[in-house]
Design a protein around this motif. Structure first.
Motif, PDB file in Angstrom:
ATOM      1  N   LYS A 177      -1.997   5.902  15.578  1.00  0.00           N
ATOM      2  CA  LYS A 177      -3.090   6.776  14.561  1.00  0.00           C
ATOM      3  C   LYS A 177      -2.756   6.516  12.951  1.00  0.00           C
ATOM      4  N   ASP A 178      -4.015   6.331  12.655  1.00  0.00           N
ATOM      5  CA  ASP A 178      -3.882   5.977  10.589  1.00  0.00           C
ATOM      6  C   ASP A 178      -4.923   7.214  10.412  1.00  0.00           C
ATOM      7  N   GLU A 179      -4.717   7.213   9.076  1.00  0.00           N
ATOM      8  CA  GLU A 179      -5.394   8.185   7.757  1.00  0.00           C
ATOM      9  C   GLU A 179      -6.123   7.473   7.090  1.00  0.00           C
ATOM     10  N   GLY A 180      -6.886   6.431   7.947  1.00  0.00           N
ATOM     11  CA  GLY A 180      -8.283   5.366   6.864  1.00  0.00           C
ATOM     12  C   GLY A 180      -9.587   5.513   6.753  1.00  0.00           C
ATOM     13  N   VAL A 181     -10.068   4.963   7.297  1.00  0.00           N
ATOM     14  CA  VAL A 181     -11.554   4.462   6.810  1.00  0.00           C
ATOM     15  C   VAL A 181     -12.203   5.240   7.806  1.00  0.00           C
ATOM     16  N   GLY A 182     -11.456   5.424   9.715  1.00  0.00           N
ATOM     17  CA  GLY A 182     -12.682   5.858  10.079  1.00  0.00           C
ATOM     18  C   GLY A 182     -13.448   5.042  10.256  1.00  0.00           C
ATOM     19  N   MET A 183     -14.446   5.415  11.579  1.00  0.00           N
ATOM     20  CA  MET A 183     -15.257   4.227  12.465  1.00  0.00           C
ATOM     21  C   MET A 183     -16.692   5.573  12.715  1.00  0.00           C
ATOM     22  N   THR A 184     -17.592   4.867  12.325  1.00  0.00           N
ATOM     23  CA  THR A 184     -18.449   5.825  13.120  1.00  0.00           C
ATOM     24  C   THR A 184     -18.635   5.412  14.399  1.00  0.00           C
ATOM     25  N   LYS A 185     -19.871   6.089  15.684  1.00  0.00           N
ATOM     26  CA  LYS A 185     -19.674   6.057  17.610  1.00  0.00           C
ATOM     27  C   LYS A 185     -20.356   4.779  17.469  1.00  0.00           C
ATOM     28  N   ASP A 186     -21.242   3.822  16.403  1.00  0.00           N
ATOM     29  CA  ASP A 186     -22.050   3.067  16.543  1.00  0.00           C
ATOM     30  C   ASP A 186     -21.543   1.705  16.933  1.00  0.00           C
ATOM     31  N   GLN A 187     -19.801   1.507  15.878  1.00  0.00           N
ATOM     32  CA  GLN A 187     -18.737   1.089  15.373  1.00  0.00           C
ATOM     33  C   GLN A 187     -18.075   0.881  16.961  1.00  0.00           C
ATOM     34  N   ILE A 188     -17.746   2.267  17.452  1.00  0.00           N
ATOM     35  CA  ILE A 188     -16.941   2.455  18.649  1.00  0.00           C
ATOM     36  C   ILE A 188     -17.680   1.577  19.534  1.00  0.00           C
ATOM     37  N   LYS A 244       0.361  -1.218  -0.516  1.00  0.00           N
ATOM     38  CA  LYS A 244       0.473  -0.488   0.257  1.00  0.00           C
ATOM     39  C   LYS A 244       1.109   1.446  -0.236  1.00  0.00           C
ATOM     40  N   GLN A 245       2.435   1.220  -0.312  1.00  0.00           N
ATOM     41  CA  GLN A 245       3.556   2.522   0.084  1.00  0.00           C
ATOM     42  C   GLN A 245       3.121   3.142   1.417  1.00  0.00           C
ATOM     43  N   ILE A 246       2.031   2.617   2.008  1.00  0.00           N
ATOM     44  CA  ILE A 246       2.210   3.146   3.298  1.00  0.00           C
ATOM     45  C   ILE A 246       3.732   4.159   4.056  1.00  0.00           C
ATOM     46  N   GLN A 247       3.297   5.543   4.848  1.00  0.00           N
ATOM     47  CA  GLN A 247       5.102   5.375   5.609  1.00  0.00           C
ATOM     48  C   GLN A 247       4.139   5.577   6.538  1.00  0.00           C
ATOM     49  N   TYR A 256      -7.038  -0.450   7.205  1.00  0.00           N
ATOM     50  CA  TYR A 256      -7.140   0.472   6.870  1.00  0.00           C
ATOM     51  C   TYR A 256      -7.533   1.783   6.537  1.00  0.00           C
ATOM     52  N   SER A 257      -5.422   1.809   5.676  1.00  0.00           N
ATOM     53  CA  SER A 257      -5.082   2.881   5.516  1.00  0.00           C
ATOM     54  C   SER A 257      -5.657   2.453   3.771  1.00  0.00           C
ATOM     55  N   PHE A 258      -5.462   4.158   3.499  1.00  0.00           N
ATOM     56  CA  PHE A 258      -4.824   3.959   1.786  1.00  0.00           C
ATOM     57  C   PHE A 258      -3.501   4.322   0.912  1.00  0.00           C
ATOM     58  N   ILE A 259      -3.502   3.889  -0.162  1.00  0.00           N
ATOM     59  CA  ILE A 259      -2.516   4.018  -0.868  1.00  0.00           C
ATOM     60  C   ILE A 259      -1.514   5.161  -0.366  1.00  0.00           C
ATOM     61  N   ASN A 260      -0.583   4.964   0.200  1.00  0.00           N
ATOM     62  CA  ASN A 260       0.570   6.246   0.030  1.00  0.00           C
ATOM     63  C   ASN A 260      -0.043   6.956   1.035  1.00  0.00           C
ATOM     64  N   GLN A 261      -0.666   6.606   2.648  1.00  0.00           N
ATOM     65  CA  GLN A 261      -1.227   7.407   3.379  1.00  0.00           C
ATOM     66  C   GLN A 261      -0.083   7.206   4.932  1.00  0.00           C
ATOM     67  N   THR A 262      -0.551   7.874   5.911  1.00  0.00           N
ATOM     68  CA  THR A 262       0.675   7.443   6.668  1.00  0.00           C
ATOM     69  C   THR A 262      -0.259   6.949   8.366  1.00  0.00           C
ATOM     70  N   ILE A 263       0.541   6.183   9.114  1.00  0.00           N
ATOM     71  CA  ILE A 263       0.865   5.674  10.143  1.00  0.00           C
ATOM     72  C   ILE A 263       1.658   5.709  10.963  1.00  0.00           C
ATOM     73  N   THR A 264       1.138   6.814  12.374  1.00  0.00           N
ATOM     74  CA  THR A 264       2.396   7.187  13.177  1.00  0.00           C
ATOM     75  C   THR A 264       1.967   6.108  14.522  1.00  0.00           C
ATOM     76  N   ILE A 265       2.828   5.971  15.309  1.00  0.00           N
ATOM     77  CA  ILE A 265       3.078   5.219  16.065  1.00  0.00           C
ATOM     78  C   ILE A 265       4.196   5.965  17.158  1.00  0.00           C
ATOM     79  N   GLY A 266       3.468   6.647  17.888  1.00  0.00           N
ATOM     80  CA  GLY A 266       3.804   8.143  19.133  1.00  0.00           C
ATOM     81  C   GLY A 266       4.151   7.530  20.690  1.00  0.00           C
ATOM     82  N   TYR A 267       4.356   8.577  21.652  1.00  0.00           N
ATOM     83  CA  TYR A 267       4.142   8.299  23.019  1.00  0.00           C
ATOM     84  C   TYR A 267       4.176   8.943  24.142  1.00  0.00           C
ATOM     85  N   GLU A 268       4.028   9.322  24.855  1.00  0.00           N
ATOM     86  CA  GLU A 268       4.133  10.419  25.827  1.00  0.00           C
ATOM     87  C   GLU A 268       3.655  10.007  27.306  1.00  0.00           C
TER      88      GLU A 268
END
Length: 409
Positions: free
Chosen positions: A337-348, A272-275, A307-319
């Protein structure tokens, strides 16, 4: 002489009769005394019984005023007898008003005896549930409610426990049904597809060009990887439910662990050429169970890729989150964190529930069961932590996880 003797004998005979009567009278008096003693003892026994039973007994007149209370009532409510006899029942039953009492008294006159549940309060204001047996009695030409009152606090607690047990049983049944559903459908389906594809590939491998063989082998590899991930999640979940997975915390270098997971997922990432942005500090070390932490992040990153599309970015972070308190502490908080399809409140809301099947096809029609997130949540809770998500449709999802507290440095 003869007449005098007769008079003496008659007198003697009368004396004897009087003595007999006297004996009978004494016997009668003694019997009466014994009977009175028995009655007195019985009354004392009755009074003792009334005063020592655990149930409260209260006599209430038609105006709702107490005219008699036993010792148990005083003990259970915290009032003395003098205080009780100067009160009305409206003062201990917060649900009653004068109008309600009048209607209640009419019900007593009609039904004569019945049982109800209500709430009373003690002298200190503490409310407690009670069961009241109402009895209409007549004494001295007046009518009273002889109420026998039982504290049912323990009964209500047991009822609540039974409800909790019933709820837990429903969850267990749902868990079992989900388990067999995964085996019967979600696992059987991919296994069957994988088998048929492998068979098809082996029969026609000589007909494919080099590029076609490479593509098909990649598909077969991805299918094997997905099957392995599904099987591993299924087995981990089953082992965790059975208590067979031990919690073994060790020191973990988190940057290195995340990099090793990304290497395992390299094929899916490249397809998917994901960053990937691994923002975990390279010197960060935590104390945790390595197997569980690795499983959690592998599941989160697999989903993010799915659930990400081609050329999107996934970030793994910490605080490091500071917790206020007498002793300063910090909490490890990670996110994916991804930039993909996301979810509705019912799905969550259904995301971490085993009885709700939440499995959406990925952006390349990748299949799943939703089991990975449930396993991850279980493993997070082993660390006294929590897992949650923030998401919006078409914008993406961010999964957060905390792993409990660490001492201040």
């Amino acid at each position: 002489m003869s007449l005098g003797q007769k008079s003496y004998e008659a007198l003697l005979e009368e004396i004897k009769e009087l003595e007999k009567e006297n004996q009978i009278l004494k016997s009668t008096i003694l019997s009466a005394d014994i009977q009175q003693t028995k009655v007195s003892d019985l009354l004392q026994f009755t009074q003792y019984s009334i005063d020592t039973i655990s149930d409260s007994i209260l006599w209430i007149d038609e105006n709702g005023k107490y005219v008699f209370v036993n010792n148990a009532a005083c003990k259970n409510y915290g009032y003395s007898k003098e205080e009780f006899l100067s009160m009305q029942m409206l003062q201990v039953d917060p649900l009653f008003t004068k109008e309600i009492w009048d209607a209640h008294w009419q019900e007593i006159l009609e039904k004569k005896t019945f049982t109800l549940e209500t709430i009373n309060k003690r002298k200190d204001g503490t409310p407690f549930p009670i069961e009241v047996t109402v009895n209409l009695v007549e004494y001295g030409g007046k009518k009273y409610n002889c109420a026998i009152i039982r504290d049912i606090t323990e009964q209500k607690l047991n009822e609540a426990k039974l409800k909790q047990t019933a709820t837990r049983l429903e969850e267990v049944i749902a868990t079992k049904d989900k388990f067999f559903s995964i085996i019967a459908h979600d696992l059987r389906g991919p296994l069957g597809t994988h088998r048929e594809f492998a068979k098809h590939l082996s029969e026609r491998i000589s007909d494919f060009s080099e590029s076609e063989r490479e593509i098909n082998l990649q598909v077969l590899s991805e299918s094997s990887e997905n099957l392995y991930s599904l099987m591993e999640n299924l087995l981990n979940w089953a082992r965790n439910q059975s208590g067979y997975i031990q919690f073994l915390p060790i020191r973990i270098q988190m940057f290195v662990l995340i990099q090793s997971i990304l290497e395992l997922l390299e094929l899916s990432i490249q397809k998917k050429q994901i960053q990937i942005q691994n923002q975990i500090p390279d010197n960060l070390e935590i104390i945790a169970d390595q197997f569980m932490i690795e499983t959690i992040f592998r599941n989160l990153l697999t989903n993010a890729i799915k659930y990400s599309f081609i050329n999107q970015t996934i970030t793994i972070g910490y605080e490091k989150i500071k917790k206020e308190g007498e002793i300063p502490t910090f909490t490890h908080r990670f996110f994916v964190k991804d930039e993909g399809v996301g979810m509705t409140k019912d799905q969550i809301q259904s995301l971490f529930r085993l009885d709700k099947k939440v499995s959406t096809l990925g952006t390349n029609s990748e299949k799943g069961t939703g089991l990975g997130l449930i396993v991850s949540k279980d493993f997070i809770e082993k660390h006294n932590g929590k897992l949650w998500v923030e998401s919006e449709p078409k914008i993406g999802s961010t999964f957060f996880l905390e792993l409990g507290q660490i001492a201040i440095e």
